[in-house]
Scaffold this active site. Structure first.
Site, PDB file in Angstrom:
ATOM      1  N   GLN A   6      52.228  82.713  30.472  1.00 29.70           N
ATOM      2  CA  GLN A   6      51.945  81.616  29.553  1.00 29.70           C
ATOM      3  C   GLN A   6      52.888  81.484  28.352  1.00 29.70           C
ATOM      4  O   GLN A   6      53.305  80.372  28.005  1.00 29.70           O
ATOM      5  CB  GLN A   6      50.496  81.722  29.035  1.00 29.70           C
ATOM      6  CG  GLN A   6      50.113  80.564  28.153  1.00 29.70           C
ATOM      7  CD  GLN A   6      48.657  80.493  27.723  1.00 29.70           C
ATOM      8  OE1 GLN A   6      48.312  79.714  26.869  1.00 29.70           O
ATOM      9  NE2 GLN A   6      47.777  81.275  28.304  1.00 29.70           N
ATOM     10  N   GLU A  22      47.808  88.308  26.288  1.00 33.11           N
ATOM     11  CA  GLU A  22      47.140  87.582  25.208  1.00 33.11           C
ATOM     12  C   GLU A  22      46.244  88.438  24.292  1.00 33.11           C
ATOM     13  O   GLU A  22      46.466  88.538  23.086  1.00 33.11           O
ATOM     14  CB  GLU A  22      46.296  86.462  25.847  1.00 33.11           C
ATOM     15  CG  GLU A  22      45.409  85.688  24.915  1.00 33.11           C
ATOM     16  CD  GLU A  22      46.184  84.860  23.926  1.00 33.11           C
ATOM     17  OE1 GLU A  22      46.993  84.032  24.358  1.00 33.11           O
ATOM     18  OE2 GLU A  22      45.970  85.014  22.710  1.00 33.11           O
ATOM     19  N   ASP A  41      49.730  83.963  23.326  1.00 28.09           N
ATOM     20  CA  ASP A  41      50.620  83.370  24.327  1.00 28.09           C
ATOM     21  C   ASP A  41      51.260  82.062  23.856  1.00 28.09           C
ATOM     22  O   ASP A  41      52.413  82.035  23.441  1.00 28.09           O
ATOM     23  CB  ASP A  41      49.839  83.119  25.623  1.00 28.09           C
ATOM     24  CG  ASP A  41      49.579  84.408  26.380  1.00 28.09           C
ATOM     25  OD1 ASP A  41      50.258  85.398  26.128  1.00 28.09           O
ATOM     26  OD2 ASP A  41      48.694  84.398  27.243  1.00 28.09           O
ATOM     27  N   GLY A  95      38.789  79.563   3.730  1.00 24.72           N
ATOM     28  CA  GLY A  95      39.627  79.139   2.621  1.00 24.72           C
ATOM     29  C   GLY A  95      38.753  79.038   1.382  1.00 24.72           C
ATOM     30  O   GLY A  95      37.755  79.762   1.255  1.00 24.72           O
ATOM     31  N   GLY A  96      39.078  78.137   0.506  1.00 25.40           N
ATOM     32  CA  GLY A  96      38.277  77.986  -0.707  1.00 25.40           C
ATOM     33  C   GLY A  96      37.030  77.131  -0.491  1.00 25.40           C
ATOM     34  O   GLY A  96      36.217  76.981  -1.402  1.00 25.40           O
TER      35      GLY A  96
HETATM   36  N1  COA Z   1      64.598  87.931  41.021  1.00 26.57           N
HETATM   37  C1  COA Z   1      64.498  89.278  41.089  1.00 26.57           C
HETATM   38  N2  COA Z   1      63.755  90.008  40.258  1.00 26.57           N
HETATM   39  C2  COA Z   1      63.059  89.349  39.325  1.00 26.57           C
HETATM   40  C3  COA Z   1      63.109  87.956  39.207  1.00 26.57           C
HETATM   41  C4  COA Z   1      63.925  87.233  40.101  1.00 26.57           C
HETATM   42  N3  COA Z   1      64.022  85.904  40.053  1.00 26.57           N
HETATM   43  N4  COA Z   1      62.317  87.572  38.175  1.00 26.57           N
HETATM   44  C5  COA Z   1      61.778  88.704  37.685  1.00 26.57           C
HETATM   45  N5  COA Z   1      62.233  89.768  38.371  1.00 26.57           N
HETATM   46  C6  COA Z   1      61.927  91.181  38.152  1.00 26.57           C
HETATM   47  C7  COA Z   1      62.433  91.665  36.820  1.00 26.57           C
HETATM   48  O1  COA Z   1      63.786  91.970  36.882  1.00 26.57           O
HETATM   49  C8  COA Z   1      61.541  92.867  36.608  1.00 26.57           C
HETATM   50  O2  COA Z   1      62.000  93.948  37.416  1.00 26.57           O
HETATM   51  P1  COA Z   1      62.154  95.474  36.874  1.00 26.57           P
HETATM   52  O3  COA Z   1      60.902  95.811  36.146  1.00 26.57           O
HETATM   53  O4  COA Z   1      62.331  96.256  38.147  1.00 26.57           O
HETATM   54  O5  COA Z   1      63.315  95.553  36.002  1.00 26.57           O
HETATM   55  C9  COA Z   1      60.228  92.356  37.199  1.00 26.57           C
HETATM   56  O6  COA Z   1      60.529  91.323  38.105  1.00 26.57           O
HETATM   57  C10 COA Z   1      59.359  91.675  36.138  1.00 26.57           C
HETATM   58  O7  COA Z   1      58.818  92.600  35.387  1.00 26.57           O
HETATM   59  P2  COA Z   1      57.804  92.238  34.223  1.00 26.57           P
HETATM   60  O8  COA Z   1      58.226  91.077  33.443  1.00 26.57           O
HETATM   61  O9  COA Z   1      57.643  93.512  33.457  1.00 26.57           O
HETATM   62  O10 COA Z   1      56.502  91.813  35.038  1.00 26.57           O
HETATM   63  P3  COA Z   1      55.041  92.428  35.041  1.00 26.57           P
HETATM   64  O11 COA Z   1      54.264  91.562  35.939  1.00 26.57           O
HETATM   65  O12 COA Z   1      55.045  93.878  35.350  1.00 26.57           O
HETATM   66  O13 COA Z   1      54.529  92.280  33.527  1.00 26.57           O
HETATM   67  C11 COA Z   1      54.064  91.036  31.542  1.00 26.57           C
HETATM   68  C12 COA Z   1      54.090  91.048  33.081  1.00 26.57           C
HETATM   69  C13 COA Z   1      53.694  89.639  31.119  1.00 26.57           C
HETATM   70  C14 COA Z   1      53.020  92.048  31.045  1.00 26.57           C
HETATM   71  C15 COA Z   1      55.459  91.427  31.015  1.00 26.57           C
HETATM   72  O14 COA Z   1      56.394  90.533  31.550  1.00 26.57           O
HETATM   73  C16 COA Z   1      55.570  91.374  29.493  1.00 26.57           C
HETATM   74  O15 COA Z   1      55.091  92.256  28.787  1.00 26.57           O
HETATM   75  N6  COA Z   1      56.263  90.353  28.960  1.00 26.57           N
HETATM   76  C17 COA Z   1      56.538  90.211  27.548  1.00 26.57           C
HETATM   77  C18 COA Z   1      55.337  89.744  26.783  1.00 26.57           C
HETATM   78  C19 COA Z   1      54.736  88.518  27.413  1.00 26.57           C
HETATM   79  O16 COA Z   1      55.368  87.500  27.508  1.00 26.57           O
HETATM   80  N7  COA Z   1      53.472  88.664  27.821  1.00 26.57           N
HETATM   81  C20 COA Z   1      52.762  87.640  28.562  1.00 26.57           C
HETATM   82  C21 COA Z   1      52.387  86.557  27.778  1.00 26.57           C
HETATM   83  S1  COA Z   1      51.627  85.324  28.750  1.00 26.57           S
END
Ligand code: COA
Length: 416
Positions: free
Chosen positions: A17, A140, A169, A248-249
């Site tokens: 998100q 979130e 988010d 607030g106030g």
């Molecule tokens: N082709 C190949 N690999 C891809 C890709 C693509 N097009 N797009 C993503 N990937 C890979 C990344 O390189 C990464 O690989 P690695 O961990 O081996 O280096 C993996 O997919 C994605 O990892 P990540 O983003 O950590 O996904 P996740 O599902 O484990 O975690 C979150 C999800 C949201 C918790 C994490 O992305 C995060 O903390 N993000 C930052 C904060 C955030 O935005 N939170 C969500 C708010 S809605």
């Protein structure tokens, strides 16, 4: 009509998100947003909370309108080459991967800057660089807790509470959009790109600014007069949860209206704005309170504020929330009905303003989404359906100079 961000090309490496909310906003205002997704899988929200089998979930469609979708495995050599080409001719790359993922993919800030010195790289992370939690993955509610929102939301006799509003988010995404637009303005002056980062914790803290105000007031004087705990309850040394207090106030509270016994949303929010005291008394049929020294200042009212709210609830007992607001608005009293999402979905004014819009989608048919909350005098923001996974892969690859045979090859090797 040309849109202000037309000509700005954005590589949208976002998911879930926070990032998608940011790039969707920029797409509405004219940027060419290319959503890069993993072949065969795509953004996880395409599959999350599905309401129609085999069709992209609303979670995805409502955060990815006006974009194009390119599938690309950026961990393969061929995929990296495509991404390099895209970086060379784009203006912004937005990502919200877990910490370090972009570096591990081989696209550090230094590398991207080398490929395109004008490139703006915009990131969302849970915590800021160098923070002692910088390695954490964050969603979130984690951000709402880390940003001070949860400890100050809810009722004093209940646990810390998260808000339904996406403070961690979408709010972070909106901050990032401001950062990107600022960096684009900067680049117009210097020609140089830069790294823009917003952490979810920081974005929540920014919205909890008034609670940090309250912490410092509490430290100094030991109480907070606008909280329900004053003057009869106890304060500790941290800002408490204040229920539905105004914050607030202006004292305010959620008050019961006709039908509350069976309808959980038969309520209004009522605010006692200081200078509206006389109109409030007139509206309630209590003109004697206007000059009464026991009531005529905010300070005098403080110790009986809940008695006043109880009196107003009594006045509301035979009025629906809509009838009540229709009376109170004539007296210039800041108030509103507590609206349900069903009421919002059906609200004629919100449809007319384009805040709630019906959009066509290739798999789903029509669905409702939230349009641009920002209105412009010189631009009508049109919301289009979200792209299917890889819908624009071939046209984007062709525009980068790949031949039909090369594109077919990439499909065969699951690079796209
Ligand atoms: N082709 C190949 N690999 C891809 C890709 C693509 N097009 N797009 C993503 N990937 C890979 C990344 O390189 C990464 O690989 P690695 O961990 O081996 O280096 C993996 O997919 C994605 O990892 P990540 O983003 O950590 O996904 P996740 O599902 O484990 O975690 C979150 C999800 C949201 C918790 C994490 O992305 C995060 O903390 N993000 C930052 C904060 C955030 O935005 N939170 C969500 C708010 S809605």
């Amino acid at each position: 009509m040309s849109k202000p961000l037309e000509g700005i090309k954005i590589i949208d490496f976002t998911h879930v998100q926070a990032g998608p909310a940011c790039t969707q906003l920029l797409a509405w205002y004219g940027a060419d947003v290319i959503k890069v997704e993993r072949p065969g899988a795509g953004d996880v929200t395409r599959n999350q909370l599905r309401d129609i089998p085999d069709a992209d979930a609303l979670y995805f469609t409502m955060l990815n309108s006006n974009k194009r979708s390119l599938t690309l495995d950026t961990k393969t050599q061929a995929g990296k080459e495509v991404l390099e080409k895209l970086i060379r001719e784009s203006d912004v790359l937005v990502e919200n991967f877990g910490p370090g993922a972009l570096d591990r993919m081989g696209f550090s800030w230094a590398r991207i800057n080398e490929l395109n010195p004008g490139m703006i790289v915009a990131s969302v992370k849970g915590f800021s660089d160098g923070h002692h939690y910088e390695d954490l993955k964050v969603y979130e509610n984690v951000a709402q807790c880390a940003g001070g929102a949860a400890s100050t939301t809810g009722f004093w006799d209940g646990p810390p509470t998260v808000s339904a509003a996406a403070l961690g988010d979408s709010n972070t995404g909106m901050h990032l959009a401001i950062g990107i637009l600022t960096a684009l303005m900067g680049r117009a002056k210097t020609g140089k790109g830069q790294k823009v980062a917003v952490s979810m914790q920081d974005a929540v803290i920014n919205l909890c600014r008034v609670k940090l105000r309250d912490q410092q007031r509490l430290d100094r004087v030991g109480y907070l007069e606008e909280y329900p705990q004053y003057p009869h309850g106890e304060f500790s040394d941290v800002v408490p949860r204040g229920g539905n207090a105004g914050g607030g106030g202006q004292p305010g509270w959620v008050l019961k209206c006709k039908g509350w016994e069976t309808d959980p949303n038969a309520y209004i929010y009522f605010t006692i704005q200081g200078h509206a005291w006389a109109p409030i008394c007139k509206a309630l049929g209590k003109p004697e309170w206007i000059e009464d020294p026991a009531y005529n200042t905010a300070q005098a009212r403080q110790d009986k504020i809940f008695d006043i709210f109880a009196f107003i609830e009594n006045w509301l007992a035979d009025k629906t929330k809509y009838e009540a607001v229709d009376i109170l608005r004539k007296f210039d009293i800041p108030c509103a009905p507590v609206l349900t999402m069903k009421e919002i979905a059906e609200d004629a004014s919100l449809r007319k303003s384009g805040t709630i819009v019906e959009v066509e989608h290739k798999q789903r048919g029509k669905y409702l989404t939230v349009g641009s909350p920002v209105k412009f005098s010189d631009m009508t923001v049109e919301i289009t359906g979200s792209p299917l996974l890889g819908e624009h892969s071939d046209e984007i690859l062709a525009s980068l100079g790949y031949t039909k045979e090369q594109i077919a090859d990439m499909h065969a090797n699951k690079v796209v």
